[in-house]
Design a protein around this motif. Sequence first.
Motif, PDB file in Angstrom:
ATOM      1  N   PRO A 274      25.020 -27.109  46.911  1.00  0.00           N
ATOM      2  CA  PRO A 274      26.152 -26.386  46.321  1.00  0.00           C
ATOM      3  C   PRO A 274      25.881 -24.891  46.277  1.00  0.00           C
ATOM      4  O   PRO A 274      24.770 -24.469  45.984  1.00  0.00           O
ATOM      5  CB  PRO A 274      26.235 -26.976  44.897  1.00  0.00           C
ATOM      6  N   HIS A 912      31.944 -29.701  29.112  1.00  0.00           N
ATOM      7  CA  HIS A 912      32.694 -30.490  30.090  1.00  0.00           C
ATOM      8  C   HIS A 912      32.065 -31.864  30.311  1.00  0.00           C
ATOM      9  O   HIS A 912      32.772 -32.846  30.535  1.00  0.00           O
ATOM     10  CB  HIS A 912      32.798 -29.714  31.403  1.00  0.00           C
ATOM     11  N   ARG A 917      34.031 -34.515  32.232  1.00  0.00           N
ATOM     12  CA  ARG A 917      34.468 -33.719  33.396  1.00  0.00           C
ATOM     13  C   ARG A 917      33.245 -33.258  34.182  1.00  0.00           C
ATOM     14  O   ARG A 917      32.867 -32.091  34.144  1.00  0.00           O
ATOM     15  CB  ARG A 917      35.252 -32.500  32.940  1.00  0.00           C
ATOM     16  N   GLY A 918      32.602 -34.179  34.878  1.00  0.00           N
ATOM     17  CA  GLY A 918      31.358 -33.855  35.577  1.00  0.00           C
ATOM     18  C   GLY A 918      31.512 -32.746  36.589  1.00  0.00           C
ATOM     19  O   GLY A 918      30.657 -31.855  36.691  1.00  0.00           O
ATOM     20  N   GLU A 919      32.616 -32.768  37.369  1.00  0.00           N
ATOM     21  CA  GLU A 919      32.770 -31.757  38.420  1.00  0.00           C
ATOM     22  C   GLU A 919      33.087 -30.379  37.842  1.00  0.00           C
ATOM     23  O   GLU A 919      32.783 -29.373  38.459  1.00  0.00           O
ATOM     24  CB  GLU A 919      33.863 -32.185  39.412  1.00  0.00           C
ATOM     25  N   ARG A 920      33.693 -30.305  36.663  1.00  0.00           N
ATOM     26  CA  ARG A 920      33.906 -28.997  36.030  1.00  0.00           C
ATOM     27  C   ARG A 920      32.624 -28.507  35.374  1.00  0.00           C
ATOM     28  O   ARG A 920      32.423 -27.306  35.200  1.00  0.00           O
ATOM     29  CB  ARG A 920      35.035 -29.090  35.000  1.00  0.00           C
ATOM     30  N   ARG A 922      29.585 -29.014  36.656  1.00  0.00           N
ATOM     31  CA  ARG A 922      28.587 -28.666  37.666  1.00  0.00           C
ATOM     32  C   ARG A 922      28.459 -27.172  37.936  1.00  0.00           C
ATOM     33  O   ARG A 922      27.349 -26.629  37.915  1.00  0.00           O
ATOM     34  CB  ARG A 922      28.888 -29.419  38.971  1.00  0.00           C
ATOM     35  N   LEU A 951      24.559 -36.082  37.314  1.00  0.00           N
ATOM     36  CA  LEU A 951      25.954 -35.972  37.758  1.00  0.00           C
ATOM     37  C   LEU A 951      26.160 -36.704  39.076  1.00  0.00           C
ATOM     38  O   LEU A 951      25.262 -36.752  39.920  1.00  0.00           O
ATOM     39  CB  LEU A 951      26.338 -34.510  37.939  1.00  0.00           C
ATOM     40  N   GLU A 953      27.549 -37.168  42.981  1.00  0.00           N
ATOM     41  CA  GLU A 953      27.653 -36.222  44.093  1.00  0.00           C
ATOM     42  C   GLU A 953      29.031 -35.583  44.109  1.00  0.00           C
ATOM     43  O   GLU A 953      30.045 -36.219  43.831  1.00  0.00           O
ATOM     44  CB  GLU A 953      27.424 -36.942  45.439  1.00  0.00           C
ATOM     45  N   ALA A 954      29.054 -34.310  44.466  1.00  0.00           N
ATOM     46  CA  ALA A 954      30.337 -33.603  44.546  1.00  0.00           C
ATOM     47  C   ALA A 954      31.111 -34.063  45.772  1.00  0.00           C
ATOM     48  O   ALA A 954      30.576 -34.071  46.881  1.00  0.00           O
ATOM     49  CB  ALA A 954      30.093 -32.100  44.633  1.00  0.00           C
ATOM     50  N   LEU A 961      33.716 -27.024  45.844  1.00  0.00           N
ATOM     51  CA  LEU A 961      32.865 -26.588  44.739  1.00  0.00           C
ATOM     52  C   LEU A 961      32.894 -25.073  44.614  1.00  0.00           C
ATOM     53  O   LEU A 961      32.940 -24.527  43.516  1.00  0.00           O
ATOM     54  CB  LEU A 961      31.433 -27.075  44.973  1.00  0.00           C
ATOM     55  N   ALA A 964      35.787 -23.993  42.802  1.00  0.00           N
ATOM     56  CA  ALA A 964      35.771 -24.359  41.381  1.00  0.00           C
ATOM     57  C   ALA A 964      34.912 -23.444  40.531  1.00  0.00           C
ATOM     58  O   ALA A 964      34.964 -23.523  39.319  1.00  0.00           O
ATOM     59  CB  ALA A 964      35.267 -25.801  41.225  1.00  0.00           C
TER      60      ALA A 964
END
Length: 968
Positions: A274, A912, A917-920, A922, A951, A953-954, A961, A964
């Motif tokens: 990322p 988060h 909200r794992g992706e927020r 990260r 977390l 994987e994105a 990402l 974001a």
Amino acid sequence: MLGTSASGTGPERLAFGILGPLQVQGPHGPVRIPPGRQETIFAALLLEANRVVSTDYLVDLIWDEDPPDTARTQVQICVSRLRKILAEAGLTAAIATRPPGYRLETGDEELDLTVFNRTVGEARVLVKEGRTAEAAELLRSVVDLWRGPCLSGVASEALRTKALRLDEDRLAAIETHLELELGLGRHHQLVGEIGRLVHEHPLRERLRAQYMLALYRSGRQAEALDAYRAGRDLLVEELGLEPGEDLRLLETAILSGDPALQPDARPREPVAEPPRRAPAYREEKPHQLPADTADFVGDPGLTGAVADALGTAGRAVPVVILVGRPGVGKSTLATHIAHRLGDEAFPDGQLYCDLRGTSTEPVAAKEVLGRFLRALGIPGTVIPDSTDERAEMYRTLLATQRTLVVLDDAAGESQIAPLLPGSGNCAMLVTSRARLTGLPGARRFELDVLDVEQSIDLLRRVVGPERTDREPQAAVALVRAVGGLPLALRIVASRLAARPHWSLASMVQRLADERHRLDELAHGEMTVRASLSLTHDGLPAQHRRLLRLLSLADGPVLPGWLAGALLDDDRPRPADLLEALVDVQMLDVVAVEPTGEFRYRFHEIIRMFAREQLAEHDSPAARRAAAERMTGGWLALAEQAHRKIYGGDFTVLHGRAPRWRFPDGYAAELLADPLDWMDREHVNLVAAVDQAAQAGLDEACWDLATTMVSLFEPRGYTDLWERTHQRALEAVRRAGSERGTAALLASLGTLHLNRRQPALSRAYLDEALALFDRLDDRHGAALCLRDLALLERLSGRDDRALELYELAMRDFDRVGDIVGRAIVLTQSVPIVDRRGEGERALARLEEALAIYRSVGYSGGEARALRRLGQMLLQRGEAVEAEGKLAEALALVRAGGDLIGESHLLGNLGELHLALGRGERARPFLLQALAIREQIMDADGAAAIRRELDGLPEAPGGPDPLRAALPEG
């Protein structure tokens, strides 16, 4: 519009363009720079943006070999018109007058060349980290900044040469990103693009090699060999040369089908980690060198040899030592060479320190390491205490950089050894009176005096060619009289320049008389001392007195206001008093304040001479009075800086020492950024504490030391905190000052609380509290009670902690210290909350927050907001919690608090995560991790990685990402 940079610089912020025709973009549209002299001067300033361009260079640029008598005036007129154009266009960039010329001051994102150089540097780092795809993408985007040949249309052959070098840099960047992309297996996509480039630049062998490789990997072996033969024929026909070894070996490898020619990765694009956006806090690379000498004269062969020795990268660090007697020009040559090498040879910056090896207290390696680590972006709060650990961190930071380290006036090997970088990418340049034979592999260059021709050249530059040429025999006699010693020659030449009616022959006679008077001295010292005496005795009385008094200051670089304080002169611009000393070379201008005023430095020999004169001509009472005014000036500024940071005289004790009164508005201008001012001046402030102790000024000594905690605590200067306080403690105990003793003991208690040394902290605080109680000083008692309460809280004794907090708050209220009250409220909240009194805890935080905001204390506001956000999250009020944490994040970023920023990014990530909200989460955690890694906080980084490992994987790779990532 001029384009967009790879790192997100929008076209609206890119105000200046030289990568193509010269362009200027104002807020309201394009800005026209008149062609001719103004365009040439502006282009020259842009090419050297944020660096000084000498007036002599601009004159030579416009008129080549035959400038008119009015050349310098005409340059001034052009600069004045350019300033007017920029101002009328609404541009923030400014052309500042800086000896020996001008400097165009632009922001990081305003000039396309600056963006290009920075982005290439970022790409270099990414390659070293193995992030090839990101590096290639950066380089590919940044070459699009070019809109045509650099500075096309500007009529100047000298500038055209520099422009061609920049065009070469663009081609090198293109070749580099093509090489990286070939390594990623993108040969099919690149064949056409590289083919067009080879057609445009048929003699560039690196491009041709890349074209051959792309063709071969695409299954077109015959065409690859044809490309080689076409290139060979062209080289032979055009230049009479055979292809280079690399190209010949590539042909052989293609003919033999060498497996090594296959890419490591096939066309499938590798999934990059990322993206880690460069955090908002990131400091610029360090440029710590003093100003170069405008009229430098030296041996070109020696200068070139030293530069070559420094530029030779290898496994071992190139170390060059310039050795010579006092006044021979070691420091001047080192600074000149370092500027000459500059960003081209050392793109990651230059570190500089005057080690003061010939003074009574040389600078310790531990302190220098602390300075360098801060310059390299490490916050003081995470810099280790031990010299060895600092050296390890320093070497690690420089391992992937090309940085030049310049150490002036070294005392010995032990002072230098810990400062050696660990990588051959870097280089070190040292000046010393000693040969320093204990440094293995170092190259030593002995500096000798100037020969007659060089000395005459210097004389002509300072005195003027007409006067020098009018008396050629006297000029040679004068050179011989000073033995070719550059410092002595500059001093007598400046004296002549200030007295146009004096002949060179009369100066020779005066110098001969002075040397006879000092005939007991050694030759080199005699030469300088005779020159100094002659110049000193010829100065007006006020200037002689100023020179003597100025020697009271111990700092290596001195601000201009000291002249006003020492003479007790209240003129609006006290630095004007120093100009006469600069004119006769008794003082050097080495830097510029953000206010535009200059900073000055003594040559150590001149400082010693001035101190001898001080002892001879000024009474002890006069010396003490001047020292008191000087210390009073530092104390007044430090006190006002604290007020601006905290919103008033809160959480600090002051003594009865007199303050020197600055001219109206002067201090406010200096203290526009109070914490930054304290940081810039911390060496002088620490020296002022020592001087106050030596002079018996105990009140000023303890007051200044404790006020400086406003800097020491947030920036992590714990070693200076302890050093100044122990020095001041000796002074106040010797003077029998109980209040000063109590104030210092209380502050030392806070220091050891910060260091997580509770037993030591408690011992200091208990002793200080007993003294304050005896004196019935409730303000001092409140400071002790606050810290003792925190010690109890950290030990898990909540009841006792809360009791002490209430006592502290009562005393703070008694003396009207509202910020002290707010800090107690903030610190006591966890205890109140643990007791199940959530509403009471929130009320305390709201009251503290209102106080911080009412006085403008942003540090306290950020801490209260963070605590408030955490509490709101615990209560399930996620939206409100996120708002408070985001507010706090903006405040710590504005204040440059890296540790606070990483904590808050982590808190936002945790928020988060708590909401699923794992992706927020990260991107916040990744940014927190980037800070922890940059500041080399291994434990903090490991904790964040553990959260990231949990977390999922994105989805969709790195691009979603990147979109974001929160704005910084």
